[in-house]
Motif scaffolding. Structure first.
Motif, PDB file in Angstrom:
ATOM      1  N   ASN A 130       1.395  -1.404  -0.490  1.00  0.00           N
ATOM      2  CA  ASN A 130       0.109  -0.210  -0.008  1.00  0.00           C
ATOM      3  C   ASN A 130       0.850   1.352  -0.384  1.00  0.00           C
ATOM      4  O   ASN A 130       1.899   0.909  -0.068  1.00  0.00           O
ATOM      5  N   ALA A 131      -0.081   2.479   0.010  1.00  0.00           N
ATOM      6  CA  ALA A 131       1.222   3.311  -0.382  1.00  0.00           C
ATOM      7  C   ALA A 131       1.944   3.885   1.211  1.00  0.00           C
ATOM      8  O   ALA A 131       2.945   4.307   1.079  1.00  0.00           O
ATOM      9  N   SER A 132       1.822   3.772   2.291  1.00  0.00           N
ATOM     10  CA  SER A 132       2.613   3.867   3.463  1.00  0.00           C
ATOM     11  C   SER A 132       3.580   2.896   3.569  1.00  0.00           C
ATOM     12  O   SER A 132       4.869   3.513   4.005  1.00  0.00           O
ATOM     13  N   GLU A 133       2.907   2.329   2.995  1.00  0.00           N
ATOM     14  CA  GLU A 133       4.817   0.855   2.609  1.00  0.00           C
ATOM     15  C   GLU A 133       5.535   1.239   1.686  1.00  0.00           C
ATOM     16  O   GLU A 133       6.403   0.780   2.211  1.00  0.00           O
ATOM     17  N   ILE A 134       5.233   1.624   0.380  1.00  0.00           N
ATOM     18  CA  ILE A 134       6.163   2.024   0.014  1.00  0.00           C
ATOM     19  C   ILE A 134       6.858   3.452  -0.093  1.00  0.00           C
ATOM     20  O   ILE A 134       7.926   3.483  -0.045  1.00  0.00           O
ATOM     21  N   SER A 151       9.265  14.197   5.673  1.00  0.00           N
ATOM     22  CA  SER A 151       7.548  13.976   4.643  1.00  0.00           C
ATOM     23  C   SER A 151       7.820  12.569   4.848  1.00  0.00           C
ATOM     24  O   SER A 151       7.082  11.782   4.277  1.00  0.00           O
ATOM     25  N   ARG A 152       8.875  11.569   4.062  1.00  0.00           N
ATOM     26  CA  ARG A 152       9.021  11.077   4.360  1.00  0.00           C
ATOM     27  C   ARG A 152       9.350   9.613   5.707  1.00  0.00           C
ATOM     28  O   ARG A 152       8.364   8.194   5.714  1.00  0.00           O
ATOM     29  N   VAL A 153       8.830  10.515   7.238  1.00  0.00           N
ATOM     30  CA  VAL A 153       8.246   9.716   8.289  1.00  0.00           C
ATOM     31  C   VAL A 153       7.079   9.588   8.185  1.00  0.00           C
ATOM     32  O   VAL A 153       6.466   8.570   8.884  1.00  0.00           O
ATOM     33  N   LYS A 154       6.443   9.998   7.102  1.00  0.00           N
ATOM     34  CA  LYS A 154       4.522  10.223   7.082  1.00  0.00           C
ATOM     35  C   LYS A 154       4.834   8.243   6.644  1.00  0.00           C
ATOM     36  O   LYS A 154       3.436   7.771   6.810  1.00  0.00           O
ATOM     37  N   GLY A 155       6.005   7.614   6.002  1.00  0.00           N
ATOM     38  CA  GLY A 155       6.001   6.850   5.629  1.00  0.00           C
ATOM     39  C   GLY A 155       5.268   5.877   7.109  1.00  0.00           C
ATOM     40  O   GLY A 155       4.086   4.768   6.189  1.00  0.00           O
ATOM     41  N   ASP A 157       3.324   5.961   8.732  1.00  0.00           N
ATOM     42  CA  ASP A 157       1.298   6.110   8.266  1.00  0.00           C
ATOM     43  C   ASP A 157       0.283   5.532   7.475  1.00  0.00           C
ATOM     44  O   ASP A 157       0.765   5.362   6.498  1.00  0.00           O
ATOM     45  N   SER A 158      -0.804   5.078   7.763  1.00  0.00           N
ATOM     46  CA  SER A 158      -1.278   4.324   6.968  1.00  0.00           C
ATOM     47  C   SER A 158      -2.119   5.749   6.486  1.00  0.00           C
ATOM     48  O   SER A 158      -3.117   4.959   4.903  1.00  0.00           O
ATOM     49  N   HIS A 159      -2.222   6.716   6.212  1.00  0.00           N
ATOM     50  CA  HIS A 159      -3.496   7.468   5.929  1.00  0.00           C
ATOM     51  C   HIS A 159      -2.643   8.292   4.418  1.00  0.00           C
ATOM     52  O   HIS A 159      -3.215   8.724   3.568  1.00  0.00           O
ATOM     53  N   ASP A 160      -1.375   7.681   4.220  1.00  0.00           N
ATOM     54  CA  ASP A 160      -0.797   7.851   2.921  1.00  0.00           C
ATOM     55  C   ASP A 160      -1.609   8.239   1.727  1.00  0.00           C
ATOM     56  O   ASP A 160      -2.400   6.719   1.176  1.00  0.00           O
ATOM     57  N   SER A 161      -2.427   8.501   0.483  1.00  0.00           N
ATOM     58  CA  SER A 161      -2.535   7.994  -0.585  1.00  0.00           C
ATOM     59  C   SER A 161      -1.411   7.890  -1.696  1.00  0.00           C
ATOM     60  O   SER A 161      -0.385   7.608  -1.285  1.00  0.00           O
ATOM     61  N   VAL A 162      -2.243   6.755  -2.380  1.00  0.00           N
ATOM     62  CA  VAL A 162      -1.879   6.454  -3.227  1.00  0.00           C
ATOM     63  C   VAL A 162      -0.689   7.928  -4.279  1.00  0.00           C
ATOM     64  O   VAL A 162       0.081   7.370  -4.393  1.00  0.00           O
TER      65      VAL A 162
END
Lengths: 283, 283, 283
Positions: A130-134, A151-155, A157-162
């Protein structure tokens, strides 16, 4: 680049991959989590492939040799995976065989994180996630995604969009020389040069555990007979088609799952290749 | 030997075994792979038995004592199986209890091969497998099957026919003093004196992972109340009956599996005993 | 105590818990057996929660932190559980988080027994089990149930009735300060002060492996948003409702399971709270 020509060429690759799977019943062994291992195997069989699951280091290496491609899913980690997973990846890399990584759970656990970090040196020809995983994987590998550290640290988090994940997906695909498939409302498949959005599918698949895991396994079946981009794209289209049909025919998650397997089994190469796909050239 | 009398006697044994399973709900614990463990348990319950799965050495031994019979499937090997499986087999042997071995994956992996080799000394009263697997097992145990070394090596190949496997199946059954069941288009069940061919069933079962694994588990349920030949034959007939009915009622592998469990549950002892079976005297 | 008022108050708590689960999709990670792990996850998703399964010690601790509540099922023990389970329970206890224990297999295995004995010091806010298991757990912890040693020994026997288990259930609930749910023809839920009998459900659930396991997982989902008594009661009512509806709509165990998941998914908070429940004050 002529996008209409590109799209036609991609559709031909997808259809050809689907035809070859049906004709050859390719073996795609897995080292995968215990939660969805049965669904992975049944999805691989329904899609036209052959399945075999192992845990031990020497069996991972043997399966790397025996299979047309291999699937590694980081779900439920056992202690001896610290040996099994790197040994299997090294063998696959040495044999130049396709394999699919699902980095599920990235961010948690010492073994998972050290194994995932080590995969940078023998990178998986296909990553499905999913988006957060990549985003987290690109950060773990220290790849340049044109993003700030913040912004990388946001990775994790599971709320990233594709769409937020596009730079990371492109970076990982360029590093591996293969393809990355990011699941979402519209799925994203990229080989670092072309980015293809695949709308469709059904939210219903999210109510059944293992939708993503089994997609990775089916991608490995396709990767046994096709290049990473075609394999990732074909499996994505197959899943969107089967999920739409199964959702239309059922009204709950329990009835959905067996119907979804039936739709995987029944999907035709032409039907798979006719699914929506919107290619663009990567920036 | 009067083959018609033999067939009648076998049918009576099969019906009696099926009646006893329904009446007694026998417990048949398993040490089995994680891919199909849920299907094994559900098939055992649907067929009228009781299930319990373990991994640890002391629990294998405890289950050997608690169960009416036991099932060992060599699918997904864990490191500690090097201790669990021999300890459990020794206890079963000492207690003279029936157990069923599925030697799946024979040919691959150090632990699997050393455990399987060791089972020669405490042989499983029932082996359930495919043609290639029984040829490989007879070769591993150095049994005389009247074949040259060259043809034995074919054992790791999956293209052997059930008829090719007859000498190996007879040799293993004579060594164990029990029975061997070889799955194929027509299944073969033998105790080394009688060879019974059981045509029927459905290819559809091959599209669901665990058809063979769960058959082994159901055979163990039957082996808790019947001798190895009757148990192997009864479970084989039950599977052929349920697979035929489930295939006739469904059109894909997803719908087939739940229906198959329903047909296992609904099959009557008389219906099971009326399935096609063609006995011959072994050469 | 006014029992009608008490019943009304319990029904309001159950409905509120069910509403919050639907609104919040709480994460309830599990350390659970491989036999029914897929059913546990799918039941948690169908009931409105989110699932994640782990095995490793550091991941158990991470999940104790990440989850709203956690589920530990003692089914298939791995060697490293000797470390994973106590570490996870200690973390949950330190964080004062709800968790659910299913002590399945109590009485067998060195690791299982030493882990279960150790849980006395960090007691699970909810225990879900059958009658014999709670009697055995109270005996293992040396709790006073007003019974002679002879009757306690009966605890390893599976023929105890839910009524026989009442003193043990009350004793365990009083020790933990939480709740105990005992499955049976009429289920029993108690917090040591109130004992609620919940008739209903269906025997059909017993023909599918994992009915009890998955109930424990769903109880953990509810325990992420409600106190132990309300969570245990709400999940019990949900299971009775879904089992009744699924049994009425199907005729065998194969068809029952997917339908049961659909009924879990479709059950409304008001419907769950309207299920039969008969509260009494504990002696």
């Amino acid at each position: 680049m002529d996008l209409a020509k590109l799209e036609n060429s991609l559709r031909r690759s997808v259809e050809e991959a689907a035809r070859r799977v049906r004709a050859e019943t390719p073996l795609a062994p897995s080292i995968t989590n215990t939660v969805t291992i049965n669904f992975v195997a049944n999805a691989q069989l329904a899609a036209g492939g052959s399945a075999a699951m192992v845990y031990m280091p020497d069996e991972g290496v043997a399966m790397a040799r025996a299979g047309g491609a291999l699937y590694i899913n980081m779900g439920t980690i056992f202690p001896f995976y610290a040996e099994t997973l790197p040994a299997t990846a090294r063998e696959l890399h040495a044999l130049r065989k396709n394999w699919v990584l699902d980095p599920v759970g990235i961010g948690m656990g010492e073994i998972r994180m050290s194994v995932l970090a080590g995969f940078k040196a023998t990178p998986p020809p296909i990553v499905r996630c999913n988006a957060s995983e990549i985003i987290a994987l690109a950060a773990l590998w220290g790849l340049d995604t044109g993003r700030t550290a913040a912004s990388r640290v946001k990775g994790v988090d599971s709320h990233d969009s594709v769409e937020d994940a596009l730079p990371a997906a492109v970076a990982v695909a360029r590093h591996s020389g293969g393809a990355v498939a990011v699941s979402g409302a519209a799925d994203l498949v990229t080989d670092g040069r072309v980015a293809v959005r695949c709308p469709g599918g059904s939210d219903r698949l999210g109510l059944v555990t293992g939708g993503g895991c089994s997609l990775g396994g089916v991608m490995a079946v396709y990767a046994a007979v096709a290049d990473p981009l075609a394999a990732a794209l074909a499996a994505t289209c197959l899943y969107n088609l089967a999920a739409e049909r199964a959702a239309a025919a059922t009204s709950g998650p329990g009835a959905f799952q067996p119907r979804f397997l039936d739709e995987l089994h029944q999907a035709s190469p032409a039907g798979i290749a006719a699914m929506p796909m919107n290619p663009e050239v990567c920036p």
